[in-house]
Design an enzyme around this catalytic site. Structure first.
Site, PDB file in Angstrom:
ATOM      1  N   HIS A 146       0.819  -1.220   0.000  1.00 28.27           N
ATOM      2  CA  HIS A 146       0.000   0.000   0.000  1.00 28.27           C
ATOM      3  C   HIS A 146       0.854   1.273   0.000  1.00 28.27           C
ATOM      4  O   HIS A 146       0.672   2.161  -0.827  1.00 28.27           O
ATOM      5  CB  HIS A 146      -0.889   0.038   1.247  1.00 28.27           C
ATOM      6  CG  HIS A 146      -1.816  -1.117   1.411  1.00 28.27           C
ATOM      7  ND1 HIS A 146      -2.943  -1.316   0.645  1.00 28.27           N
ATOM      8  CD2 HIS A 146      -1.774  -2.152   2.286  1.00 28.27           C
ATOM      9  CE1 HIS A 146      -3.572  -2.408   1.052  1.00 28.27           C
ATOM     10  NE2 HIS A 146      -2.878  -2.946   2.029  1.00 28.27           N
TER      11      HIS A 146
HETATM   12  O1  RIB Z   1      -4.486   0.325   4.914  1.00 25.11           O
HETATM   13  C1  RIB Z   1      -3.118   0.268   4.614  1.00 25.11           C
HETATM   14  C2  RIB Z   1      -2.349   1.114   5.553  1.00 25.11           C
HETATM   15  O2  RIB Z   1      -2.523   0.610   6.869  1.00 25.11           O
HETATM   16  C3  RIB Z   1      -0.836   1.069   5.303  1.00 25.11           C
HETATM   17  O3  RIB Z   1      -0.257   2.293   5.670  1.00 25.11           O
HETATM   18  C4  RIB Z   1      -0.362  -0.049   6.200  1.00 25.11           C
HETATM   19  O4  RIB Z   1       0.969   0.180   6.667  1.00 25.11           O
HETATM   20  C5  RIB Z   1      -1.329   0.031   7.348  1.00 25.11           C
HETATM   21  O5  RIB Z   1      -0.810   0.882   8.303  1.00 25.11           O
END
Ligand code: RIB
Ligand code: CA
Length: 329
Positions: free
Chosen positions: A254
């Site tokens: 992500h």
């Molecule tokens: O939903 C994804 C996010 O939440 C990313 O930043 C991952 O590291 C978690 O913290």
């Protein structure tokens, strides 16, 4: 002095987290290539506690070869009891932290992340790009303490939200926004040009076991390559358990999407919209909303990624990670 006079000067707001770690190593590769400057890291609570995210940020800076970069300690809030250790491991690093050298930064002596943001943004108005890949607690605390400070950033790029796809921490909400929705609302109201890479595109960014193996094969004796492979294996385990990758042996990077926007903008497409945050919903706390109706609307506050060319994105990510490793040997 870099050959590029206009390279991004970055503060990374992060809550390591397996995908945070891949993003931070990617960023360190770009710094070593003279394509970016890392002003500071502002660790945040989120995936795990502020103490653990601080310690992980320090360890990964050492692993990537930038141990002198300052690390701020995250602002602690009432939300801090929630975490995502079920995804990222108790230490936020796939339970691999004990395989790494001890942190070189001191948590008790470190500046608070909101104070670090205020001081650096005030000292370098219009120059710093904030890459926010954690809950937005630090940024909101800075804005509350120094109203208007976030507008002194050159840009703010956020990993967060879910608009036309399910959430990941609840059916409606993405973790970073869900963790501190009031903070997200403050940041979303701080300026009109926020850049958001949400689950709508990050769900397509599956870092696979084969990708990790290609990194190890490029440099079999590298401690960093082996760490990345071991972390990938851990993240694959939790991703499969939570059915995040449709059965593919990989995990979602992500946070790395934010760097795709900054350094490989040709890999993404965008819409403009006004993003609002649900802060009071009993079942929809942390939901991110845009108005798709064909009606005149309130002014937009964000650009939201709608498409990503995953093949081109990963070509660049893998090449840059391999370069970081080759520069260490
Ligand atoms: O939903 C994804 C996010 O939440 C990313 O930043 C991952 O590291 C978690 O913290
Ligand atoms: Ca994160």
């Amino acid at each position: 002095m870099s050959a590029f006079s206009n390279i991004p000067k970055i503060i990374l707001d992060t809550d390591p987290g397996g995908d945070d770690i891949f993003a931070l190593l990617w960023l360190q590769s770009l710094v070593k290539q003279g394509l970016a400057e890392l002003i500071a890291i502002t660790a945040a609570g989120g995936n795990v506690s502020t103490e653990k995210t601080f310690s992980s940020a320090s360890r990964i800076l050492s692993l990537g070869g930038l141990p002198d970069v300052e690390v701020g300690r995250g602002v602690v809030t009432a939300h801090s009891s929630n975490d995502a250790s079920h995804i990222h491991g108790n230490d936020g690093m796939g339970n691999l932290s004990l395989q790494l050298p001890a942190p070189v930064h001191n948590y008790e002596m470190a500046r608070r992340s909101d104070d670090l943001l205020i001081e650096r943004l005030s000292a370098m108005p219009g120059e710093i790009t904030i890459v926010a890949i954690a809950p937005l607690t630090n940024l909101a605390a800075a804005e509350k303490k120094a109203p208007g400070i976030l507008r002194k950033a050159r840009e703010i790029i956020i990993m967060g939200g879910a608009f036309h796809c399910p959430g990941n921490i609840t059916s409606h909400a993405e973790f970073n926004v869900w963790f501190d929705p009031e903070a997200a609302e403050i940041v979303l109201n701080s300026r009109c040009d926020l850049v958001i890479t949400s689950l709508d595109v990050t769900r397509r960014l599956i870092f696979t076991r084969e990708m990790a193996q290609s990194i190890v094969q490029s440099n079999p004796d590298s401690e960093l390559a082996q760490f990345l492979s071991n972390l990938c294996e851990f993240m694959i385990g939790t991703a499969l358990e939570y059915r995040e990758t449709n059965g593919i042996s990989g995990f979602l990077v992500h946070d790395a999407a934010t760097l795709g926007y900054l350094f490989y903008p040709e890999t993404m497409m965008w819409i403009r919209a006004r993003v609002q945050i649900e802060t009071r919903g009993e079942w929809t706390q942390g939901q991110t909303l845009i108005d798709d109706r064909n009606l005149a609307k309130q002014p937009a506050n964000a650009w939201i990624a709608t498409e990503v060319d995953a093949a081109r994105f990963f070509t660049s990510l893998l090449e840059d990670l391999k370069r970081l490793i080759s520069m260490q040997t």
